[in-house]
Design an enzyme around this catalytic site. Structure first.
Site, PDB file in Angstrom:
ATOM      1  N   THR A  31      -0.891   0.933 -10.263  1.00 28.63           N
ATOM      2  CA  THR A  31      -2.228   0.353  -9.671  1.00 28.63           C
ATOM      3  C   THR A  31      -3.209   1.219  -8.647  1.00 28.63           C
ATOM      4  OG1 THR A  31      -3.485  -1.848  -9.054  1.00 28.63           O
ATOM      5  CG2 THR A  31      -1.594  -0.815  -7.625  1.00 28.63           C
ATOM      6  N   ASP A  75      -4.680  -9.793  -8.285  1.00 32.74           N
ATOM      7  CA  ASP A  75      -5.028  -8.472  -9.074  1.00 32.74           C
ATOM      8  C   ASP A  75      -3.661  -7.928  -9.728  1.00 32.74           C
ATOM      9  OD1 ASP A  75      -5.011  -7.320  -6.812  1.00 32.74           O
ATOM     10  OD2 ASP A  75      -6.907  -6.485  -6.856  1.00 32.74           O
ATOM     11  N   GLU A 115     -12.499   0.319  -9.788  1.00 31.99           N
ATOM     12  CA  GLU A 115     -12.133  -0.520 -10.600  1.00 31.99           C
ATOM     13  C   GLU A 115     -12.881  -0.435 -11.936  1.00 31.99           C
ATOM     14  OE1 GLU A 115     -12.126  -1.391  -7.513  1.00 31.99           O
ATOM     15  OE2 GLU A 115     -10.004  -1.438  -7.123  1.00 31.99           O
ATOM     16  N   GLU A 153       0.744  -1.035  -0.097  1.00 32.68           N
ATOM     17  CA  GLU A 153       0.175   0.032   0.028  1.00 32.68           C
ATOM     18  C   GLU A 153       0.834   1.181  -0.001  1.00 32.68           C
ATOM     19  OE1 GLU A 153      -2.843   0.234  -0.546  1.00 32.68           O
ATOM     20  OE2 GLU A 153      -4.135  -1.805   0.090  1.00 32.68           O
ATOM     21  N   ARG A 168       0.630   3.866  -3.084  1.00 37.28           N
ATOM     22  CA  ARG A 168      -0.060   5.226  -2.759  1.00 37.28           C
ATOM     23  C   ARG A 168       1.132   6.094  -2.690  1.00 37.28           C
ATOM     24  NH1 ARG A 168      -5.543   3.881   0.186  1.00 37.28           N
ATOM     25  NH2 ARG A 168      -5.622   1.821   0.013  1.00 37.28           N
TER      26      ARG A 168
HETATM   27  C1  DMJ Z   1      -6.394   0.518  -4.613  1.00 37.48           C
HETATM   28  O1  DMJ Z   1      -5.883   0.894  -3.632  1.00 37.48           O
HETATM   29  C2  DMJ Z   1      -5.637  -0.018  -5.681  1.00 37.48           C
HETATM   30  O2  DMJ Z   1      -6.217   0.000  -7.101  1.00 37.48           O
HETATM   31  C3  DMJ Z   1      -5.299  -1.714  -5.488  1.00 37.48           C
HETATM   32  O3  DMJ Z   1      -4.707  -2.233  -6.453  1.00 37.48           O
HETATM   33  C4  DMJ Z   1      -6.476  -2.367  -5.068  1.00 37.48           C
HETATM   34  N1  DMJ Z   1      -7.513  -1.830  -4.823  1.00 37.48           N
HETATM   35  C5  DMJ Z   1      -7.621  -0.098  -4.220  1.00 37.48           C
HETATM   36  C6  DMJ Z   1      -9.081   0.249  -4.423  1.00 37.48           C
HETATM   37  O4  DMJ Z   1     -10.020  -0.458  -4.520  1.00 37.48           O
END
Ligand code: DMJ
Length: 651
Positions: free
Chosen positions: A628, A408, A542, A275, A279
């Site tokens: 992501t 994912d 998503e 995370e 982020r």
């Molecule tokens: C986000 O923090 C990112 O997209 C992560 O890959 C998975 N999902 C959350 C949001 O739903």
């Protein structure tokens, strides 16, 4: 003759003896006057000697000590010439630091001024001490705190001081500004999205500033265990590039200022490596590339250094969590057999390659390449990657494979590693293609009602359930269509469209027109949630992400239409006076709120919506690859440049 009285030898009186033969044989009871005089003389000589010794003993003390109760004040002692005592005169050298008029040869005037100075210092010290004694405990504590704060500030400044990084050619940064959309209705929608961003940001600014996230109903700061017990301003870092892209430059500057002054990673907090990478490092790098402001690059590098100890495992597969201060890592208690998670250790590549590119430090690149090589050597059940891998043994945990949570973004980063390398990282592309082929074979099915869905593989059994998180895969399939093997581009674009359609159905079949967390395709059910704890919507991006990619590749107006439906539903059901909140049940007409404004709502959901109503010239996909968390990183046209560490990978 009268017998002279002798001084009594003791207090006892000597008894008088009876007269006898000789007068000489009896004892005298008193002393003669002359004897008394001699004794007196001896006694006074002894007293004089003692007295003299007391005064004439050499003085070796160098300092007089004044105990003021609060502190010891040491004042150098200067002998007065009148006293006639000079340290060092006795042949013993004066101690270092002591002041000796004889040995230093200080003249009378100098001595005087030195003495005045010492007197003044002494008086000042006494005065201060008296003042201190007069102050209350609270005042003293406040003073100490102010001092501490000052020291901390100075330290911070020293730490944040610009450490020069090696110069590297700046990648081509194109398409970061665009004009207004020419179509009035599109402009109106885009303006509305910008207004939603303003509301989310302003609310956080007002009620949650500096905290990781916001509680929009309670109107206060919020955080979760992924950030440990830190206050790292996750929303600020996550939102920066969205602000920039939307042209909200005042807000961007505000965020930058907070980062410059407050963002400090030397905190005793156990954070999620994944995370924090997607982020913070992703957000900071994107802000750096967009704005060119060095501070973002420096902060990203500082943080990355703090994450490196997470890789200190027997296999080099990182721990899920690391303590930013101690560097101690561990895994989630809920993960199968102490495993690390595929989507976590497999979602570092983009950011880490950029870190090596920007710093010249091969460590980042080597760490992620090592993970890739290790995975390549492992057997995969049915060609699938299980979500769990033990970092001590290097063995898979439970055989659970998903394109939603836990798996994912591992697949996403294989494709994006290839795109980000200007399509030169063919190893990544091949790994992606093989993985997707196995997923299609085992996980992707059509429901009785004709909806294409991605199920989850659990120990040889397919669970006909799809998570909201898996909806991102529609966009991924479309993005990966170009370059797919055996000329299957059309097939993958079609697959992307089918997933987008299914996910839209999951929204459309609810009361609030917002999608549930997970939905089933079983026992007559089609894209609906069954369990109460799967009915929530927490502002996730998503589905909208997939609409945007599909729009970019097809320009089919339905994607803008679907995106607008979602934006309206969010504004209607999730907006509250203190920001935006998730809702607990998308099938209930009276929404109950979870009271969290997730940082990814500003990083992703609103950014993808904004881009959906912008021209393709804004953040063109040939030049930018979105991580992501929707943080755009530029394609690295490395050409002849070899990344340091791209020689045979080692740990
Ligand atoms: C986000 O923090 C990112 O997209 C992560 O890959 C998975 N999902 C959350 C949001 O739903």
């Amino acid at each position: 003759m009268t017998t002279p009285a002798l001084l009594p030898l003791s207090g006892r009186r000597i008894p008088t003896l009876s007269p006898g033969a000789s007068s000489f044989t009896h004892h005298r009871a008193t002393l003669r006057l002359s004897e008394k005089f001699i004794l007196l003389l001896i006694l006074s000589a002894f007293i004089t000697l003692c007295f003299g010794a007391f005064f004439f003993l050499p003085d070796n003390s160098k300092h007089k000590r004044f105990d003021l109760g609060l502190e010891d004040v040491l004042i150098p002692h200067i002998d007065s010439p009148k006293e006639g005592k000079h340290q060092g005169d006795d042949g013993v050298p004066a101690e270092r630091g002591s002041v000796s008029t004889a040995s230093s040869g200080i003249c009378q005037e100098e001595q005087e001024s030195l003495r005045d100075k010492i007197r003044a210092d002494h008086e000042r010290a006494l005065q201060e001490a008296k003042e201190k004694l007069r102050k209350s405990r609270e005042e003293l504590q406040a003073e100490i705190q102010t001092e501490k704060n000052k020291v901390m500030e100075d330290l911070k400044k020293t730490n944040a001081g610009p450490k020069p990084l090696p110069p590297v050619p700046m990648p081509r940064v194109v398409g970061i500004n665009d004009g207004e959309p020419p179509e009035p209705d599109v402009k109106e929608k885009r303006d509305k999205i910008r207004e939603m961003m303003k509301h989310a940001w302003d609310s956080y600014r007002q009620y949650g500033w500096g905290y990781n996230e916001l509680k929009p109903l309670a109107k206060k700061g919020h955080s979760t265990n992924i950030f440990g017990n830190s206050q790292l301003g996750a929303t600020i870092v996550d939102a920066l590039d969205t602000l920039y892209i939307m042209g909200l430059h005042e807000e961007f500057k505000d965020g930058q200022e907070w980062i410059e002054q407050n963002l400090d990673f030397s905190v005793n907090a156990e954070v999620s490596v994944f995370e924090v990478n997607i982020r913070f490092i992703g957000g900071l790098l994107a802000a750096y590339y967009l704005s060119g402001q060095e501070v973002f690059k420096l902060k990203a590098v500082q943080l990355a250094e703090k994450l490196l100890p997470a890789f200190n495992t027997p296999t080099g597969i990182p721990w899920a969590m690391v303590n930013l201060k101690s560097g101690v890592g561990r895994n989630w208690g809920w993960a199968s057999a102490g495993s690390s998670i595929l989507a976590e250790f497999g979602t570092l590549h983009m950011e880490f390659v950029h870190l090596t590119y920007l710093t010249g430090n091969p460590a980042y690149y080597q760490k992620v390449m090592h993970i890739r090589k290790l995975l390549a050597k492992m057997d995969r059940p049915n060609g699938l990657y299980p979500n769990y891998l033990n970092p001590r043994t290097g063995r898979w945990g439970q055989h659970h494979t998903s394109v939603g949570g836990l798996g994912d973004s591992f697949y996403e980063y294989l494709l994006k590693a290839w795109l980000m390398s200007d399509k030169t990282d063919t190893e990544a592309r091949k790994t992606y293609d093989d993985a997707i082929e196995a997923i299609e074979r085992h996980l992707i099915r059509k429901s009785n009602g004709g909806l294409t869905f991605i199920g989850e593989w659990k120990n040889g059994h397919l669970e006909r359930k799809m998570g909201h998180l898996a909806c991102f895969a529609g966009g991924m399939f479309a993005l990966g269509a170009d370059g797919s093997p055996d000329d299957k581009a059309g097939h993958y674009l079609q697959l992307g469209a089918e997933i987008a359609h299914t996910c839209h159905e999951s929204y459309d079949r609810t009361v609030l027109k917002l999608g549930p967390e997970a939905f089933k395709f079983d026992s007559g059910l089609e894209a609906v949630a069954v369990r109460q704890n799967e009915k929530y919507y927490i502002l996730r991006p998503e589905v909208i992400e997939t609409y945007w990619y599909m729009w970019r590749f097809t320009h089919d107006p339905k994607y803008r239409q679907w995106g607008w439906e979602a934006a309206q539903a969010i504004d209607k059901y999730c907006r509250v006076s203190g920001g935006f909140s998730g809702v607990k049940d998308v099938y209930s007409s009276t929404p109950t709120y979870d009271d969290v404004q997730q940082s990814f709502f500003l990083a992703e959901t609103l950014k993808y919506l904004y881009l959906l109503f912008s021209s393709d010239d804004l953040m063109p996909l040939e030049s930018w690859v979105f991580n992501t968390e929707a943080h755009p990183l530029p394609v690295l046209h490395l050409g002849n440049i070899t990344l340091p560490g791209s020689e045979p990978a080692q740990r």
